[in-house]
Design a protein around this motif. Sequence first.
Motif, PDB file in Angstrom:
ATOM      1  N   SER A  13       2.903  -7.733   4.042  1.00  0.00           N
ATOM      2  CA  SER A  13       1.300  -7.590   4.025  1.00  0.00           C
ATOM      3  C   SER A  13       0.847  -6.135   3.381  1.00  0.00           C
ATOM      4  O   SER A  13       0.219  -5.952   2.531  1.00  0.00           O
ATOM      5  N   THR A  17      -0.446  -5.389  -0.583  1.00  0.00           N
ATOM      6  CA  THR A  17      -2.033  -4.881  -0.436  1.00  0.00           C
ATOM      7  C   THR A  17      -1.814  -3.652  -1.426  1.00  0.00           C
ATOM      8  O   THR A  17      -2.779  -3.589  -2.238  1.00  0.00           O
ATOM      9  N   LYS A  20      -0.931  -4.430  -5.087  1.00  0.00           N
ATOM     10  CA  LYS A  20      -1.906  -5.079  -5.899  1.00  0.00           C
ATOM     11  C   LYS A  20      -3.250  -3.962  -6.259  1.00  0.00           C
ATOM     12  O   LYS A  20      -3.655  -4.210  -7.200  1.00  0.00           O
ATOM     13  N   LYS A 113     -10.793  -0.723  -0.205  1.00  0.00           N
ATOM     14  CA  LYS A 113     -10.034  -1.948   0.231  1.00  0.00           C
ATOM     15  C   LYS A 113     -10.314  -1.726   1.716  1.00  0.00           C
ATOM     16  O   LYS A 113     -10.312  -2.674   2.578  1.00  0.00           O
ATOM     17  N   SER A 114     -10.130  -0.311   2.402  1.00  0.00           N
ATOM     18  CA  SER A 114     -10.434  -0.236   3.602  1.00  0.00           C
ATOM     19  C   SER A 114     -11.741  -0.509   4.150  1.00  0.00           C
ATOM     20  O   SER A 114     -12.075  -0.461   5.334  1.00  0.00           O
ATOM     21  N   GLY A 234      -2.806   1.843   3.859  1.00  0.00           N
ATOM     22  CA  GLY A 234      -2.202   0.638   3.840  1.00  0.00           C
ATOM     23  C   GLY A 234      -2.325   0.004   5.250  1.00  0.00           C
ATOM     24  O   GLY A 234      -2.473  -1.398   5.389  1.00  0.00           O
ATOM     25  N   ILE A 237      -5.978  -0.784   6.051  1.00  0.00           N
ATOM     26  CA  ILE A 237      -6.488  -2.130   5.424  1.00  0.00           C
ATOM     27  C   ILE A 237      -6.099  -3.486   6.458  1.00  0.00           C
ATOM     28  O   ILE A 237      -6.648  -4.237   6.587  1.00  0.00           O
ATOM     29  N   LYS A 238      -4.611  -3.394   6.790  1.00  0.00           N
ATOM     30  CA  LYS A 238      -4.142  -4.359   7.596  1.00  0.00           C
ATOM     31  C   LYS A 238      -4.894  -4.518   8.919  1.00  0.00           C
ATOM     32  O   LYS A 238      -5.293  -5.687   9.361  1.00  0.00           O
ATOM     33  N   SER A 241      -8.620  -5.916   8.301  1.00  0.00           N
ATOM     34  CA  SER A 241      -8.599  -7.334   7.991  1.00  0.00           C
ATOM     35  C   SER A 241      -8.634  -7.907   9.337  1.00  0.00           C
ATOM     36  O   SER A 241      -9.079  -9.069   9.511  1.00  0.00           O
ATOM     37  N   ASN A 315     -15.463  -5.405   2.691  1.00  0.00           N
ATOM     38  CA  ASN A 315     -14.353  -5.522   3.150  1.00  0.00           C
ATOM     39  C   ASN A 315     -14.345  -4.993   5.039  1.00  0.00           C
ATOM     40  O   ASN A 315     -13.543  -5.167   5.582  1.00  0.00           O
TER      41      ASN A 315
END
Length: 318
Positions: A13, A17, A20, A113-114, A234, A237-238, A241, A315
Motif C-alpha cells: 500500500s 501510493t 504513483k 495526497k495526505s 507515505g 496517507i495510509k 485513508s 483526501n
Amino acid sequence: MPSIIKIINDIQSVSLTLFKIMIPTIIVVKVLEELGFIIVLTEILKPLTSFIGLPPELAIVITSTMLVNLYAGLIVISAVTLTQDLTLAQSTILATFMLFTHGLPIEVLISYKSGVRIWVTLFLRVGSGIVFCFLLKNFMGLFNYFSKTIYINLPKTLPNSDLFYWIVGQFKSLFFIFIIIIFLIIFLEILKIIGIEKLIRLLFKPFLNFIGIGDKASTIAVVGVTLGVSFGGGLLIKEVSSGTIPRNDVFGVVCLINLFHSAFEDTSLMMLLNPSLIVILFGRALFSIIVVLLIMMIVKKLPDYVWEKYLINKNLPL
C-alpha cells in the motif's frame, strides 16, 4: 500469520501510493528540465538570492534543489563558478534555504495526497525558507557573525545529461526507497508488538500537544522528522485513508514534517557546504516549531467551510 499478511499489505500500500506520486513527477520534472524550464525559473529567482544575501550565481542551485532534490543542488554547486568566495553566513543561508525548499514537486504532492492543499505546502515551505533566511541575513549582518570565508568540500563535477545514466539513477533511487519502506514497516510493526510505539506516543505527547498536534500522530511525526516527508507522508496517507487520525492532527503533522524532516541525513548532507550546524539543525528546528505552533493556534479557530475551501482537499474528510 495475520501479522505477516498485514505487513505485506502495508508495504504494498505505502510503496504503490508513493510510487504513483513519485514516478510521474520525476518524469515531468525531467521533461521540464530538458525544455529549459529550470533556466527560466532561475532567472525569476535571481532577485530572491540578493534578498536573502546570496550571490546571483547560486540561483541555479536553488532552482535545481527546489525542483529535484538536495543531491541535484550539490552537483550543480560543484559546477558553478562563483565570482566571490562564500562566507560562513552565506553558506549557512544557502544550506538552510535548500533544507526548507528541496524536492518540492514530489513532497508537495505527497502532502496533497495526505489531504493538505498544494498552495498551503508551497507557501509554508518557500515562505518559511525566505523569512528564516532573510532574518539570518540581517541578524548575522548586524552583528557581523559568520563573516569569515569558507571553502565548500565538493569535487568539481559537471551534471551528467545522459538519459540512460539518469534512468539507471532513478531506478536505483526508487529501489532504495522500496527497501527502506520494507524495513520501516517491519520495524514499526515490531514496535507495536513490543509496546514501544505506545511509549513513543507517551514521550512525544506533551511536545505535540504543545504545538497543537494530538498524540495519535506521534509515530508519523517521529518517522517524518527522522526519515523524511516521503516515508512519513507515505504512512500518513495510509492512516488518513483509514480515518484513524483527526483532521487537525493530520494538518499539523504535515506542516511539521514539511518544515523539519530527515533531520539526520539531510543535515549531514548540507554539512558539505560548511554551514553552521547550530543554525541549520537547532535554529531551523526551533523556527519550525514556532511556525507550526502559530499555524495551529490560528487554524483551530477557523470554521469548517474555511478548512474545506482553503486548507484541505477531498483526501482528508472534515
